[in-house]
Design an enzyme around this catalytic site. Structure first.
Site, PDB file in Angstrom:
ATOM      1  N   GLU A  92     -13.717 -33.113   0.660  1.00  0.00           N
ATOM      2  CA  GLU A  92     -13.018 -33.838   1.719  1.00  0.00           C
ATOM      3  C   GLU A  92     -11.778 -33.075   2.169  1.00  0.00           C
ATOM      4  OE1 GLU A  92     -14.065 -38.492   0.928  1.00  0.00           O
ATOM      5  OE2 GLU A  92     -12.551 -37.598  -0.351  1.00  0.00           O
ATOM      6  N   CYS A 105      -4.920 -31.143   5.011  1.00  0.00           N
ATOM      7  CA  CYS A 105      -4.952 -31.018   3.549  1.00  0.00           C
ATOM      8  C   CYS A 105      -6.370 -30.620   3.149  1.00  0.00           C
ATOM      9  CB  CYS A 105      -4.558 -32.385   2.975  1.00  0.00           C
ATOM     10  SG  CYS A 105      -4.639 -32.441   1.188  1.00  0.00           S
ATOM     11  N   CYS A 112     -12.018 -31.125 -10.525  1.00  0.00           N
ATOM     12  CA  CYS A 112     -10.905 -30.376 -11.129  1.00  0.00           C
ATOM     13  C   CYS A 112     -11.047 -30.462 -12.638  1.00  0.00           C
ATOM     14  CB  CYS A 112      -9.562 -30.992 -10.692  1.00  0.00           C
ATOM     15  SG  CYS A 112      -8.124 -30.113 -11.348  1.00  0.00           S
ATOM     16  N   CYS A 116      -5.511 -34.679 -15.181  1.00  0.00           N
ATOM     17  CA  CYS A 116      -4.239 -35.399 -15.173  1.00  0.00           C
ATOM     18  C   CYS A 116      -4.575 -36.888 -15.143  1.00  0.00           C
ATOM     19  CB  CYS A 116      -3.398 -35.000 -13.967  1.00  0.00           C
ATOM     20  SG  CYS A 116      -3.105 -33.226 -13.937  1.00  0.00           S
ATOM     21  N   CYS A 119      -4.768 -39.043 -11.785  1.00  0.00           N
ATOM     22  CA  CYS A 119      -5.410 -38.454 -10.616  1.00  0.00           C
ATOM     23  C   CYS A 119      -6.919 -38.682 -10.626  1.00  0.00           C
ATOM     24  CB  CYS A 119      -5.114 -36.955 -10.580  1.00  0.00           C
ATOM     25  SG  CYS A 119      -6.027 -36.059  -9.314  1.00  0.00           S
ATOM     26  N   CYS A 349      -4.560 -37.021  -0.588  1.00  0.00           N
ATOM     27  CA  CYS A 349      -4.287 -35.635  -0.895  1.00  0.00           C
ATOM     28  C   CYS A 349      -4.128 -35.540  -2.401  1.00  0.00           C
ATOM     29  CB  CYS A 349      -2.976 -35.242  -0.239  1.00  0.00           C
ATOM     30  SG  CYS A 349      -3.098 -33.786   0.731  1.00  0.00           S
TER      31      CYS A 349
HETATM   32  N1  SAH Z   1      -4.115 -29.581  -8.325  1.00  0.00           N
HETATM   33  C1  SAH Z   1      -2.978 -29.392  -7.518  1.00  0.00           C
HETATM   34  C2  SAH Z   1      -3.157 -29.808  -6.071  1.00  0.00           C
HETATM   35  C3  SAH Z   1      -3.888 -31.083  -5.814  1.00  0.00           C
HETATM   36  S1  SAH Z   1      -3.085 -32.541  -6.366  1.00  0.00           S
HETATM   37  C4  SAH Z   1      -1.772 -30.072  -8.131  1.00  0.00           C
HETATM   38  O1  SAH Z   1      -1.940 -30.828  -9.079  1.00  0.00           O
HETATM   39  O2  SAH Z   1      -0.673 -29.797  -7.669  1.00  0.00           O
HETATM   40  C5  SAH Z   1      -1.839 -32.753  -5.082  1.00  0.00           C
HETATM   41  C6  SAH Z   1      -0.721 -33.700  -5.471  1.00  0.00           C
HETATM   42  O3  SAH Z   1      -1.178 -35.054  -5.559  1.00  0.00           O
HETATM   43  C7  SAH Z   1      -0.103 -33.350  -6.805  1.00  0.00           C
HETATM   44  O4  SAH Z   1       1.297 -33.234  -6.681  1.00  0.00           O
HETATM   45  C8  SAH Z   1      -0.462 -34.545  -7.676  1.00  0.00           C
HETATM   46  O5  SAH Z   1       0.529 -34.745  -8.645  1.00  0.00           O
HETATM   47  C9  SAH Z   1      -0.543 -35.669  -6.648  1.00  0.00           C
HETATM   48  N2  SAH Z   1      -1.323 -36.847  -7.072  1.00  0.00           N
HETATM   49  C10 SAH Z   1      -2.476 -36.877  -7.768  1.00  0.00           C
HETATM   50  N3  SAH Z   1      -2.855 -38.144  -7.998  1.00  0.00           N
HETATM   51  C11 SAH Z   1      -1.938 -38.945  -7.430  1.00  0.00           C
HETATM   52  C12 SAH Z   1      -1.779 -40.373  -7.318  1.00  0.00           C
HETATM   53  N4  SAH Z   1      -2.658 -41.216  -7.832  1.00  0.00           N
HETATM   54  N5  SAH Z   1      -0.712 -40.828  -6.639  1.00  0.00           N
HETATM   55  C13 SAH Z   1       0.176 -39.988  -6.086  1.00  0.00           C
HETATM   56  N6  SAH Z   1       0.073 -38.649  -6.145  1.00  0.00           N
HETATM   57  C14 SAH Z   1      -0.964 -38.127  -6.826  1.00  0.00           C
HETATM   58 FE1  SF4 Z   2      -6.361 -31.499 -10.876  1.00  0.00          FE
HETATM   59 FE2  SF4 Z   2      -5.514 -33.850  -9.978  1.00  0.00          FE
HETATM   60 FE3  SF4 Z   2      -4.203 -32.645 -11.945  1.00  0.00          FE
HETATM   61 FE4  SF4 Z   2      -4.066 -31.616  -9.455  1.00  0.00          FE
HETATM   62  S1  SF4 Z   2      -3.266 -33.619 -10.121  1.00  0.00           S
HETATM   63  S2  SF4 Z   2      -4.405 -30.518 -11.377  1.00  0.00           S
HETATM   64  S3  SF4 Z   2      -6.147 -32.119  -8.727  1.00  0.00           S
HETATM   65  S4  SF4 Z   2      -6.331 -33.415 -12.046  1.00  0.00           S
END
Ligand code: SAH
Ligand code: SF4
Length: 368
Positions: A92, A105, A112, A116, A119, A349
């Site tokens: 997406e 974006c 991934c 985390c 996420c 995003c």
């Molecule tokens: N993997 C990379 C880029 C994709 S995630 C990274 O982790 O930076 C992009 C952003 O979205 C990151 O800053 C992450 O911390 C944030 N993010 C992920 N899940 C989220 C959520 N549920 N609410 C708000 N931000 C979130």
């Molecule tokens: Fe991967 Fe989501 Fe962590 Fe970014 S925030 S590194 S997309 S698991």
């Protein structure tokens, strides 16, 4: 003979391919222009090539595009595009229109590896890395789509908004630096003046903190912006919410890499900080954050957590978010709060999730 996929060719490989066809060298740039500047969808549209040259090209090559699928538009103008890849996998991209800019974006992986805990993309696991052309094609496709809307003069593009794509953020599905080779090749094509030609300062790559790759990226000469998802001010909390990455590269290692990052003049690192209620949103956290980033030219983007059913975290109240921001600002930092955008179309995003499961996602507006 297997056909060459034109969009898979690097700048240099294009020259070689054109030479192999027995064509003069300048032809390589003509074909590149059709693909990257005029963004055609069929070889037959390359009208400055004779009919027989087009036929020769068609017999030896295909463009190799990603396929647009479902597309959704939110009430606030945010659009989510689903793309199908040649092996059937789906990714997406999210377009966020604002008064003075249009930000796209894009995704760099299907899923991934990093898990985390806040996420959604992480819960997919890693399905596969994207190829450079699959990353670039998200941009080409959306640019072409926006242009056709301008041509049709659709009302939403005539209200003073920027009408063309201005910014690209690598914050969609995946960890860009875990797919280093293809992501840097994609960035080369996106910034090459004879390919897509976007200004490097209009592009931002976001990483969860892969330290060796951050260092390599700084030395790559690509000069795009770097965003680092900090998200916690102690290793105990970061281990809990970003377990895979923080155990490998704890806060002090990550911050050292940021401190040593060779920033181009007048540039800053962006620190992203997802605010999770009761986990990392205290006044003490804000003050610790100030101390941690002291001396690093940076801006902080606060992202109040986007909730989803079954999520193990929740979003702090507005007062908490504003108090956190106030402490940072009073401490001399530039700190923005990201607005949530496009909740009604479930786009996010950094937490996009494809596949058939019906997973809710949300979107953040990206300010850099
Ligand atoms: N993997 C990379 C880029 C994709 S995630 C990274 O982790 O930076 C992009 C952003 O979205 C990151 O800053 C992450 O911390 C944030 N993010 C992920 N899940 C989220 C959520 N549920 N609410 C708000 N931000 C979130
Ligand atoms: Fe991967 Fe989501 Fe962590 Fe970014 S925030 S590194 S997309 S698991």
């Amino acid at each position: 003979m297997e056909k060459v996929i034109l969009k898979q060719l690097s700048f240099e490989a294009f020259d070689v391919f054109v030479k192999d066809l027995g064509w003069p060298k300048y032809r390589a740039q003509q074909v590149r222009d059709w693909i990257y500047q005029k963004r055609i969808s069929r070889i037959d549209e390359m009208t400055n090539l004779s009919k027989s040259d087009r036929a020769l090209l068609e017999s030896r090559a295909v463009l190799g595009e990603i396929e647009p699928g479902l597309r959704q538009q939110s009430a606030d103008g945010t659009q989510k595009f689903l793309f199908r890849l040649s092996d059937g996998q789906e990714i997406e991209s999210v377009l966020i229109p604002e008064e003075d800019r249009n930000t796209l974006c894009i995704s760099t992986q299907v899923g991934c590896t990093l898990d985390c805990t806040f996420c959604l993309t992480g819960t997919m696991g890693l399905v596969r890395n994207l190829k450079a052309h699959e990353i670039v094609d998200q941009v080409l496709w959306v640019q072409r789509d926006m242009e056709s809307e301008v041509k049709q003069d659709l009302p939403e593009r005539t209200t003073g908004r920027a009408s063309l794509l201005t910014n690209v953020v690598l914050m969609g599905m995946g960890e860009p630096l875990a797919n280093y080779r293809e992501v840097t090749e994609a960035l080369r094509r996106l910034t090459h003046p004879k390919m897509v030609g976007l200004a490097p300062r209009r592009i931002t790559l976001s990483t969860s903190g892969l330290v060796p790759q951050i260092k390599k990226f700084g030395e790559s000469g690509l000069n795009v912006n770097l965003a680092v998802s900090l998200n916690a001010t102690t290793n105990a909390v970061r281990d809990r919410i970003m377990p895979v990455i923080n155990r490998q590269f704890p806060l002090e290692t990550l911050l050292r890499a940021c401190r040593n990052y060779p920033l181009p003049p007048r540039r800053r690192i962006f620190f992203e900080y997802v605010l999770l209620k009761g986990v990392n949103d205290s006044e003490e956290d804000a003050r610790r954050l100030l101390r941690l980033v002291k001396g690093i030219p940076c801006k902080v983007n606060l992202i109040p957590f986007n909730d989803y059913p079954g999520a193990p975290f929740s979003r702090p109240g507005e007062e908490t978010v504003l108090r956190f921001q106030k402490i940072l600002i009073e401490g001399g930092l530039t700190a923005f709060i990201r607005k949530s955008r496009g909740r009604d179309i479930l786009a996010a995003c950094g937490q996009l999730r494809t596949a058939t499961e019906d997973r809710p996602t949300l979107i953040e507006s990206v300010r850099s």
